[in-house]
Design a protein around this motif. Structure first.
Motif, short mmCIF file in Angstrom:
data_model
loop_
_atom_site.label_atom_id
_atom_site.label_comp_id
_atom_site.label_asym_id
_atom_site.label_seq_id
_atom_site.Cartn_x
_atom_site.Cartn_y
_atom_site.Cartn_z
N LEU A 53 18.63 31.22 67.41
CA LEU A 53 17.17 31.11 67.44
C LEU A 53 16.53 31.87 66.28
CD1 LEU A 53 16.69 31.41 71.28
CD2 LEU A 53 15.98 29.45 69.89
N ALA A 54 17.08 33.03 65.94
CA ALA A 54 16.55 33.79 64.81
C ALA A 54 16.74 33.01 63.50
CB ALA A 54 17.24 35.15 64.73
N LEU A 55 17.90 32.40 63.34
CA LEU A 55 18.15 31.59 62.15
C LEU A 55 17.24 30.36 62.11
CD1 LEU A 55 22.06 31.75 62.12
CD2 LEU A 55 20.51 32.87 60.49
N ALA A 56 16.98 29.79 63.27
CA ALA A 56 16.08 28.63 63.34
C ALA A 56 14.67 29.04 62.92
CB ALA A 56 16.07 28.07 64.75
N ASP A 57 14.23 30.22 63.33
CA ASP A 57 12.91 30.71 62.93
C ASP A 57 12.84 30.89 61.42
OD1 ASP A 57 12.03 30.73 65.53
OD2 ASP A 57 12.41 32.88 65.84
N ARG A 58 13.92 31.40 60.85
CA ARG A 58 13.96 31.62 59.41
C ARG A 58 13.97 30.28 58.67
NH1 ARG A 58 19.12 34.66 57.07
NH2 ARG A 58 18.30 36.34 58.39
N TYR A 59 14.71 29.32 59.20
CA TYR A 59 14.80 28.01 58.57
C TYR A 59 13.47 27.27 58.66
CZ TYR A 59 16.87 23.50 57.29
OH TYR A 59 17.18 22.32 56.67
N SER A 60 12.75 27.52 59.73
CA SER A 60 11.38 27.03 59.90
C SER A 60 11.24 25.52 59.72
CB SER A 60 10.44 27.76 58.91
OG SER A 60 9.10 27.47 59.19
N ASP A 61 11.99 24.79 60.51
CA ASP A 61 11.88 23.33 60.52
C ASP A 61 11.36 22.91 61.89
OD1 ASP A 61 12.42 20.55 60.80
OD2 ASP A 61 13.94 20.68 59.24
N HIS A 204 25.77 28.26 55.37
CA HIS A 204 25.31 29.55 54.85
C HIS A 204 24.12 29.35 53.91
CE1 HIS A 204 25.51 33.68 53.51
NE2 HIS A 204 25.71 33.30 52.26
N GLN A 205 24.23 28.37 53.05
CA GLN A 205 23.12 28.08 52.14
C GLN A 205 21.91 27.57 52.90
OE1 GLN A 205 22.97 28.69 48.81
NE2 GLN A 205 24.95 29.71 49.10
N MET A 206 22.13 26.84 53.95
CA MET A 206 21.03 26.26 54.72
C MET A 206 20.28 27.32 55.55
SD MET A 206 21.21 23.11 57.47
CE MET A 206 21.75 21.97 56.20
N PHE A 207 21.04 28.17 56.25
CA PHE A 207 20.44 29.08 57.21
C PHE A 207 20.39 30.53 56.75
CE2 PHE A 207 22.50 25.76 60.00
CZ PHE A 207 21.33 25.05 60.22
N GLY A 208 21.14 30.86 55.70
CA GLY A 208 21.11 32.21 55.16
C GLY A 208 22.11 33.15 55.81
N ASP A 209 22.15 34.37 55.27
CA ASP A 209 23.04 35.41 55.78
C ASP A 209 22.33 36.14 56.91
OD1 ASP A 209 24.68 37.64 56.21
OD2 ASP A 209 25.30 37.66 54.10
N PRO A 210 22.91 36.17 58.12
CA PRO A 210 22.23 36.80 59.26
C PRO A 210 22.25 38.32 59.22
CG PRO A 210 24.36 35.99 59.94
CD PRO A 210 24.16 35.51 58.53
N ALA A 211 22.97 38.92 58.27
CA ALA A 211 23.06 40.39 58.21
C ALA A 211 21.70 41.02 57.97
CB ALA A 211 24.02 40.79 57.09
#
Length: 211
Positions: A53-61, A204-211
């Protein structure tokens, strides 16, 4: 008696979507609450759900279905109970590699959750191609796709890479995930390393590094 949804509201972060479909109740249908297997499954799934969910928020689609994403993340490993994985207190007879497929069968048969089922069978590693299935002689039915395709499938697949069920409180780094995956394929089928890593890198390129 208060149901599991009460405890979900009480203890789980408020930013997660509340839905009529309660993953905790579905999990409790197959796993007895209070057992080690239940605890491991729930804690691992909560970690994956939060990260997805955090990655989805960052991806913002806006097209991402957050309810489906949360529910599927909580249910993606529901098939582990049928596998021979004593390190996580699962004492079934099936090979562990089949847990995604077995979970998908449960969700289709018992709950009619087709989209959730596809997340189950497409979350292993960076997905499993048909060439990889054949090369490793994996005990998975032919004629199915084990590669994540939708955003929800990719988010759960990617988030799951960062958590194991034997070290529940620890999030891996991307470098660890990539190195482990590369080592796995180098030992078993070196010619297939590039494909598996390319899929991981794409997420990884799509959603980014979660660190």
């Amino acid at each position: 008696m208060r149901g599991s949804s009460f405890y979900y509201r009480l203890f789980f972060p408020s930013f997660l979507p509340m839905t009529e479909l309660d993953p905790y109740q579905i999990i409790a249908h197959y796993y007895c609450p209070g057992t080690t297997a239940h605890r491991i499954l729930v804690e691992h799934s909560e970690c994956v759900a939060r990260l997805a969910l955090a990655l989805a928020d960052r991806y913002s689609d806006a097209s991402i279905d957050r309810e489906l994403l949360y529910q599927a993340a909580m249910l993606h490993d529901i098939g582990i109970i049928y596998t021979d994985a004593t390190s996580i207190s699962c004492y079934g007879r099936e090979p562990y590699i089949r847990h995604g497929y077995l979970g998908a069968c449960l969700l289709r048969r018992d709950w009619g959750l087709e989209a959730h089922a596809r997340v189950c069978e497409r979350h292993t590693g960076s997905g499993v191609s048909e060439e990889e299935r054949i090369a490793l002689r994996l005990p998975l039915p032919a004629g199915r796709s084990y590669l994540p395709e939708t955003l929800e499938e990719k988010l759960v697949c990617y988030a799951d890479c960062f958590y194991s069920k034997t070290h529940l409180d620890r999030q891996k780094s991307y470098e660890e995930v990539r190195t482990k995956m590369e080592s796995f394929w180098q030992k078993r089928a070196p010619r297939l390393v590039a494909g598996a890593i390319a899929r991981l890198e794409a997420m990884h390129q799509m959603f980014g590094d979660p660190a």
